[in-house]
Scaffold this motif. Sequence first.
Motif, PDB file in Angstrom:
ATOM      1  N   SER A  33       0.839  -1.202   0.000  1.00 49.76           N
ATOM      2  CA  SER A  33       0.000   0.000   0.000  1.00 49.76           C
ATOM      3  C   SER A  33       0.875   1.253   0.000  1.00 49.76           C
ATOM      4  O   SER A  33       1.937   1.288   0.638  1.00 49.76           O
ATOM      5  CB  SER A  33      -0.908   0.002   1.231  1.00 49.76           C
ATOM      6  N   PRO A  34       0.427   2.301  -0.693  1.00 42.42           N
ATOM      7  CA  PRO A  34       1.176   3.569  -0.641  1.00 42.42           C
ATOM      8  C   PRO A  34       1.150   4.207   0.747  1.00 42.42           C
ATOM      9  O   PRO A  34       1.873   5.180   0.982  1.00 42.42           O
ATOM     10  CB  PRO A  34       0.444   4.450  -1.670  1.00 42.42           C
ATOM     11  N   LEU A  35       0.360   3.658   1.647  1.00 36.59           N
ATOM     12  CA  LEU A  35       0.370   4.151   3.030  1.00 36.59           C
ATOM     13  C   LEU A  35       1.621   3.697   3.777  1.00 36.59           C
ATOM     14  O   LEU A  35       1.887   4.174   4.882  1.00 36.59           O
ATOM     15  CB  LEU A  35      -0.882   3.659   3.779  1.00 36.59           C
ATOM     16  N   LEU A  36       2.397   2.796   3.162  1.00 39.81           N
ATOM     17  CA  LEU A  36       3.620   2.301   3.770  1.00 39.81           C
ATOM     18  C   LEU A  36       4.835   2.929   3.093  1.00 39.81           C
ATOM     19  O   LEU A  36       4.794   3.293   1.920  1.00 39.81           O
ATOM     20  CB  LEU A  36       3.705   0.773   3.652  1.00 39.81           C
ATOM     21  N   ARG A  37       5.921   3.044   3.830  1.00 35.73           N
ATOM     22  CA  ARG A  37       7.182   3.557   3.294  1.00 35.73           C
ATOM     23  C   ARG A  37       8.341   2.776   3.905  1.00 35.73           C
ATOM     24  O   ARG A  37       8.170   2.062   4.884  1.00 35.73           O
ATOM     25  CB  ARG A  37       7.344   5.045   3.598  1.00 35.73           C
ATOM     26  N   TRP A  51      12.378  -6.506   2.702  1.00 39.88           N
ATOM     27  CA  TRP A  51      11.911  -7.877   2.890  1.00 39.88           C
ATOM     28  C   TRP A  51      13.066  -8.869   2.772  1.00 39.88           C
ATOM     29  O   TRP A  51      14.123  -8.575   2.229  1.00 39.88           O
ATOM     30  CB  TRP A  51      10.802  -8.227   1.908  1.00 39.88           C
ATOM     31  N   GLU A  52      12.801 -10.067   3.290  1.00 43.88           N
ATOM     32  CA  GLU A  52      13.782 -11.163   3.250  1.00 43.88           C
ATOM     33  C   GLU A  52      13.047 -12.448   2.924  1.00 43.88           C
ATOM     34  O   GLU A  52      11.935 -12.692   3.406  1.00 43.88           O
ATOM     35  CB  GLU A  52      14.501 -11.281   4.583  1.00 43.88           C
ATOM     36  N   CYS A  53      13.679 -13.290   2.090  1.00 44.19           N
ATOM     37  CA  CYS A  53      13.082 -14.556   1.658  1.00 44.19           C
ATOM     38  C   CYS A  53      13.867 -15.730   2.231  1.00 44.19           C
ATOM     39  O   CYS A  53      15.102 -15.746   2.215  1.00 44.19           O
ATOM     40  CB  CYS A  53      13.056 -14.623   0.130  1.00 44.19           C
ATOM     41  N   GLY A  78      11.037  -2.384  -0.927  1.00 43.67           N
ATOM     42  CA  GLY A  78       9.749  -2.053  -1.528  1.00 43.67           C
ATOM     43  C   GLY A  78       8.866  -3.276  -1.714  1.00 43.67           C
ATOM     44  O   GLY A  78       8.917  -4.242  -0.934  1.00 43.67           O
ATOM     45  N   SER A  79       8.058  -3.254  -2.770  1.00 46.45           N
ATOM     46  CA  SER A  79       7.122  -4.348  -3.033  1.00 46.45           C
ATOM     47  C   SER A  79       7.856  -5.576  -3.551  1.00 46.45           C
ATOM     48  O   SER A  79       9.018  -5.517  -3.964  1.00 46.45           O
ATOM     49  CB  SER A  79       6.068  -3.902  -4.050  1.00 46.45           C
ATOM     50  N   THR A 112       9.429 -12.237   4.880  1.00 44.86           N
ATOM     51  CA  THR A 112       9.158 -11.358   6.020  1.00 44.86           C
ATOM     52  C   THR A 112       9.346  -9.918   5.559  1.00 44.86           C
ATOM     53  O   THR A 112      10.391  -9.560   4.983  1.00 44.86           O
ATOM     54  CB  THR A 112      10.099 -11.656   7.192  1.00 44.86           C
ATOM     55  N   ILE A 113       8.329  -9.095   5.798  1.00 40.02           N
ATOM     56  CA  ILE A 113       8.302  -7.710   5.319  1.00 40.02           C
ATOM     57  C   ILE A 113       8.228  -6.773   6.516  1.00 40.02           C
ATOM     58  O   ILE A 113       7.389  -6.966   7.408  1.00 40.02           O
ATOM     59  CB  ILE A 113       7.094  -7.471   4.390  1.00 40.02           C
TER      60      ILE A 113
END
Length: 434
Positions: A25-29, A33-35, A53-54, A70-71
């Motif tokens: 969401s653009p509400l996040l900045r 993340w890690e895989c 980012g995404s 994990t984000i």
Amino acid sequence: VHYTVAVHNIGPSDAPEVRVQDFLSPLLRAASWECNSTAGVGHCGIDGEHGQGSINRVVSVPAGATLYYTIDATLRSSALGTLENTATAQLLPTDVEGQAEDPDLSNNSFTVSDLIITRADLVTSIQTPDAYDPDSSQPMPYQVTVANIGPSDAAATTVALTFSHAVRHNGGELCTPAFGESFLCEVEAIVAGSSHVITLGLSDLPAPGSVLDSTAQAESQTDDPVPGNNSASSSTLMRTGVDLVVSIDDGRIGLAPGDTTAYTIRVRNIGSIDALGASVQAPLASGLMDASWTCTASAGASCGAGTGGIDDLVDLPAGGTLTYTLNTTLDPAIDIFTHEEIVQHAEAEVDTAQIEVNADDNADSDTNLIFKVIFRDGFEEPKKATVAEPQAALWPLPTGSGLPASRGPPPSLPAGVAGCRATARATASKEGWA
């Protein structure tokens, strides 16, 4: 905000190419993340196991294995309403004969939704003189600072001001009404991590001997988790006398060795009583040299001029101003590795026979960084290019050299040195022995 995205392959076949997507969401900045895979390394795709980012990656998920993303992200302070996040996994077609198909597409995506709870912790403070001359020609400075330490933006913020005596302010439509014991100031939104400052000048002050008390109370439509720090109070004693105010500035942020600068020092008397025999001092800061100063006085005032630091006895009527210009040079030999800045100070003090209304603003300082210039006038200050006319001294060639004869007296060469050959070029090439 923390998310865990799990991509399971319950089999029975391997999934060699799966596109995993999670468009945040653009509400996040500031998302990262890690895989990780229960099947070991090498299954998070050729683009690596970490990202910003995404998520939009092609991965492999063996039968019975699970890929975990994990984000971590930060919710924007302006976020309102609901935060939604949807993650999807899609089995991609390949050229492999007999590739497995996904028998159930209904569980290939998942959405989570969270209600955003906003909170803004407002902190209010007041800056005002401890004492002020009610007969001053200048309005009394009055400043209210409302800081929002978050985590959300403070929407539709207002500040209510209450005074013990009716006063007039010069804030225009920012605070209403213009005269009275109570004012309401419209601030609107204050972004988390920032502050809003209300600066007013107060006049029609109470009589000498009175104390002007005030309270500032900040409120917002956003819930405040700590309402106890939303208000502040102040007290200012009203008394007449001399009130000197000093400022100094040279309009620069830094100096290099050898630079000259001019400090402007202003001394004002905002009190209602004339200052007689007041002292103005600005001792030259260490590292400065070759100083001289002049002074311009408003009507009825008097001051001097001199060399070195300023040390002057002055008369300054109520409402008057003295303007000093201090010209000086930063020592070219100053050690730039042990000196990081130059701080020039200026202050004024009334005669002991007079009363200073408020001594808090009788001094001021100006700070300049010392620029570490190593090559002066060679690199940092390009000079206009000039073309030098080449010059050469040409002498007769030894007999039998086969070269054309030249003009000029031959030099005296050291013993054992027969000569050397050189070339000088101007508009045409010439050769000779030097």
